[in-house]
Enzyme design. Structure first.
Site, PDB file in Angstrom:
ATOM      1  N   MET A 175      -3.793  20.585 163.186  1.00 36.44           N
ATOM      2  CA  MET A 175      -4.414  20.459 164.500  1.00 36.44           C
ATOM      3  C   MET A 175      -3.378  20.196 165.586  1.00 36.44           C
ATOM      4  SD  MET A 175      -7.771  18.336 163.507  1.00 36.44           S
ATOM      5  CE  MET A 175      -6.798  17.236 162.517  1.00 36.44           C
ATOM      6  N   LYS A 180       9.116  16.057 154.826  1.00 35.90           N
ATOM      7  CA  LYS A 180       9.449  14.828 155.572  1.00 35.90           C
ATOM      8  C   LYS A 180      10.698  14.112 155.057  1.00 35.90           C
ATOM      9  CE  LYS A 180       4.836  13.675 157.289  1.00 35.90           C
ATOM     10  NZ  LYS A 180       3.797  12.658 157.427  1.00 35.90           N
ATOM     11  N   ASP A 232       4.629   8.116 162.301  1.00 37.18           N
ATOM     12  CA  ASP A 232       3.388   7.923 161.516  1.00 37.18           C
ATOM     13  C   ASP A 232       2.987   6.443 161.482  1.00 37.18           C
ATOM     14  OD1 ASP A 232       2.753  10.547 160.761  1.00 37.18           O
ATOM     15  OD2 ASP A 232       4.125  10.486 159.063  1.00 37.18           O
TER      16      ASP A 232
HETATM   17  P1  NAP Z   1       1.242  10.545 148.647  1.00 42.97           P
HETATM   18  O1  NAP Z   1       2.605  10.167 149.059  1.00 42.97           O
HETATM   19  O2  NAP Z   1       1.056  11.665 147.692  1.00 42.97           O
HETATM   20  O3  NAP Z   1       0.534   9.215 148.056  1.00 42.97           O
HETATM   21  C1  NAP Z   1      -0.734   9.310 147.428  1.00 42.97           C
HETATM   22  C2  NAP Z   1      -1.318   7.923 147.155  1.00 42.97           C
HETATM   23  O4  NAP Z   1      -2.648   8.126 146.655  1.00 42.97           O
HETATM   24  C3  NAP Z   1      -0.577   7.127 146.098  1.00 42.97           C
HETATM   25  O5  NAP Z   1      -0.739   5.750 146.342  1.00 42.97           O
HETATM   26  C4  NAP Z   1      -1.333   7.539 144.813  1.00 42.97           C
HETATM   27  O6  NAP Z   1      -1.271   6.566 143.769  1.00 42.97           O
HETATM   28  C5  NAP Z   1      -2.747   7.573 145.335  1.00 42.97           C
HETATM   29  N1  NAP Z   1      -3.612   8.435 144.519  1.00 42.97           N
HETATM   30  C6  NAP Z   1      -3.676   9.789 144.559  1.00 42.97           C
HETATM   31  N2  NAP Z   1      -4.597  10.230 143.673  1.00 42.97           N
HETATM   32  C7  NAP Z   1      -5.104   9.128 143.054  1.00 42.97           C
HETATM   33  C8  NAP Z   1      -6.103   8.925 142.060  1.00 42.97           C
HETATM   34  N3  NAP Z   1      -6.762   9.943 141.505  1.00 42.97           N
HETATM   35  N4  NAP Z   1      -6.395   7.644 141.690  1.00 42.97           N
HETATM   36  C9  NAP Z   1      -5.745   6.597 142.243  1.00 42.97           C
HETATM   37  N5  NAP Z   1      -4.781   6.736 143.213  1.00 42.97           N
HETATM   38  C10 NAP Z   1      -4.471   7.978 143.595  1.00 42.97           C
HETATM   39  O7  NAP Z   1       0.343  10.935 149.922  1.00 42.97           O
HETATM   40  P2  NAP Z   1       0.512  10.427 151.440  1.00 42.97           P
HETATM   41  O8  NAP Z   1       1.401  11.361 152.166  1.00 42.97           O
HETATM   42  O9  NAP Z   1       0.819   8.968 151.425  1.00 42.97           O
HETATM   43  O10 NAP Z   1      -0.974  10.696 152.012  1.00 42.97           O
HETATM   44  C11 NAP Z   1      -2.061   9.952 151.534  1.00 42.97           C
HETATM   45  C12 NAP Z   1      -3.312  10.238 152.378  1.00 42.97           C
HETATM   46  O11 NAP Z   1      -3.074   9.865 153.727  1.00 42.97           O
HETATM   47  C13 NAP Z   1      -3.728  11.712 152.415  1.00 42.97           C
HETATM   48  O12 NAP Z   1      -5.130  11.758 152.317  1.00 42.97           O
HETATM   49  C14 NAP Z   1      -3.277  12.174 153.787  1.00 42.97           C
HETATM   50  O13 NAP Z   1      -4.094  13.209 154.297  1.00 42.97           O
HETATM   51  C15 NAP Z   1      -3.454  10.900 154.613  1.00 42.97           C
HETATM   52  N6  NAP Z   1      -2.572  10.849 155.797  1.00 42.97           N
HETATM   53  C16 NAP Z   1      -3.154  10.693 157.022  1.00 42.97           C
HETATM   54  C17 NAP Z   1      -2.343  10.636 158.149  1.00 42.97           C
HETATM   55  C18 NAP Z   1      -2.972  10.485 159.523  1.00 42.97           C
HETATM   56  O14 NAP Z   1      -2.285  10.760 160.526  1.00 42.97           O
HETATM   57  N7  NAP Z   1      -4.193  10.019 159.625  1.00 42.97           N
HETATM   58  C19 NAP Z   1      -0.947  10.713 158.034  1.00 42.97           C
HETATM   59  C20 NAP Z   1      -0.383  10.851 156.755  1.00 42.97           C
HETATM   60  C21 NAP Z   1      -1.228  10.912 155.628  1.00 42.97           C
HETATM   61  P3  NAP Z   1      -0.117   6.629 142.659  1.00 42.97           P
HETATM   62  O15 NAP Z   1       1.099   6.004 143.298  1.00 42.97           O
HETATM   63  O16 NAP Z   1      -0.662   5.851 141.534  1.00 42.97           O
HETATM   64  O17 NAP Z   1       0.107   8.075 142.331  1.00 42.97           O
END
Ligand code: NAP
Length: 279
Positions: free
Chosen positions: A16, A66, A102
């Site tokens: 977006m 990133k 972020d």
């Molecule tokens: P990431 O680095 O891949 O981290 C994923 C996190 O989710 C880890 O803590 C992982 O746990 C956990 N997880 C994933 N699948 C799981 C499951 N089935 N059961 C339990 N824990 C699980 O991802 P990220 O970049 O931090 O992004 C995470 C979320 O934030 C996404 O939904 C993304 O869209 C959102 N986000 C939003 C913004 C915004 O501007 N609003 C910005 C960035 C990200 P483990 O460590 O155990 O694998």
């Protein structure tokens, strides 16, 4: 000559950011354009070289670049360096400088809601990239009590150990966090659990949630995750991920242009794009 700005990622088609930033350029009468480029990891270095050659004014960086972008830049801001990820690049007289907006975007939203943020007891659910940006930035601005719970405990431990800022942290198993939930003022959900298309899940039970708690989920698709719905039904205050997304974009825009843009306008633009309403 028109200035060029961009976002690079893969996939990127649903970003977006172009709609949001191009609307701002038009609104503030700036002769600039923002474009999304889908870049494969193997092509990242060439893409940055190309950006240098055409004199790009600035760009955003999203998944999966990133971290990989960092050695390709000329300078990294200390907070972005400690987080270990860059989402915003500014071209300053030919030097590409990397920042992370972020975490700052998320914290800006919280600061607008809490005068006494530093003294709040906070639980972060998750220990991925987004959790890292939020945890480090909150510690950087002086929040004193920040606990972390995550499926993989070692990742939460590493996150806390890597933080260069002074903060009081306990690492909790998910079940332990559920039991102690009533003790937290602010709960921040940063995992991908609940994100479309798997919307029927939540990372932990809110059974012990305090009525006065503030529950934030950084997911914005859907606008209300199952966790937020459960929190709202328990009369807690809630926040979805739109504010973080808009604020990280606003802080990037400010770094590029010197103008802190109208975030309310940006929110409306993003929500229109998502087909939702303000919440
Ligand atoms: P990431 O680095 O891949 O981290 C994923 C996190 O989710 C880890 O803590 C992982 O746990 C956990 N997880 C994933 N699948 C799981 C499951 N089935 N059961 C339990 N824990 C699980 O991802 P990220 O970049 O931090 O992004 C995470 C979320 O934030 C996404 O939904 C993304 O869209 C959102 N986000 C939003 C913004 C915004 O501007 N609003 C910005 C960035 C990200 P483990 O460590 O155990 O694998």
């Amino acid at each position: 000559m028109k200035s060029l700005y961009a976002v690079i990622g893969k996939p990127i088609a649903h970003s977006m950011s172009p709609v949001m930033h191009n609307d701002l350029f038009q609104h503030y009468e700036l002769d600039a354009h923002y474009h999304a480029f889908a870049i494969e990891p193997d092509d990242l270095a060439d893409a940055v070289k190309g950006f240098r050659a055409i004199g790009i004014s600035g760009f955003n960086v999203t998944v999966p670049h990133k971290v990989a972008i960092m050695p390709l830049l000329d300078e990294i801001d200390p907070l972005a360096r400690s987080i270990g990820a860059v989402n915003t690049v500014v071209n300053e007289n030919g030097r590409l400088i990397g920042y992370n907006t972020d975490g700052s975007g998320f914290v800006l939203g919280l600061k607008n809601k809490f005068d006494d943020l530093e003294s709040k007891k906070v639980l972060i659910i998750g220990a991925g990239g987004a959790a890292r940006a939020i945890y480090f930035t909150m510690a950087h601005v002086g929040v004193k009590h920040l606990d972390i719970t995550n499926r993989t405990i070692t990742k939460a431990e590493n996150l806390a150990n890597d933080c260069p800022y002074s903060v009081n942290t306990s690492i909790l198993q998910l079940e332990e966090a559920e039991n102690r939930l009533g003790a937290y003022d602010i709960i921040i959900q940063t995992t991908s659990i609940g994100m479309a298309p798997q919307t029927e899940c939540e990372p932990l039970s809110l059974h012990n949630l305090s009525k006065n708690a503030f529950v934030s989920d950084i997911i914005y698709n859907p606008l209300e995750t199952r966790l937020l719905k459960m929190a709202r039904e328990k009369a807690a205050n809630t926040q979805n991920g739109i504010e973080m997304f808009v604020n990280q974009g606003a802080l990037a825009f400010e770094k590029w242009t010197g103008i802190m843009p109208d975030t309310s306008r940006m929110t409306t633009k993003v929500l229109t794009q998502l087909g939702g309403t303000k919440c």
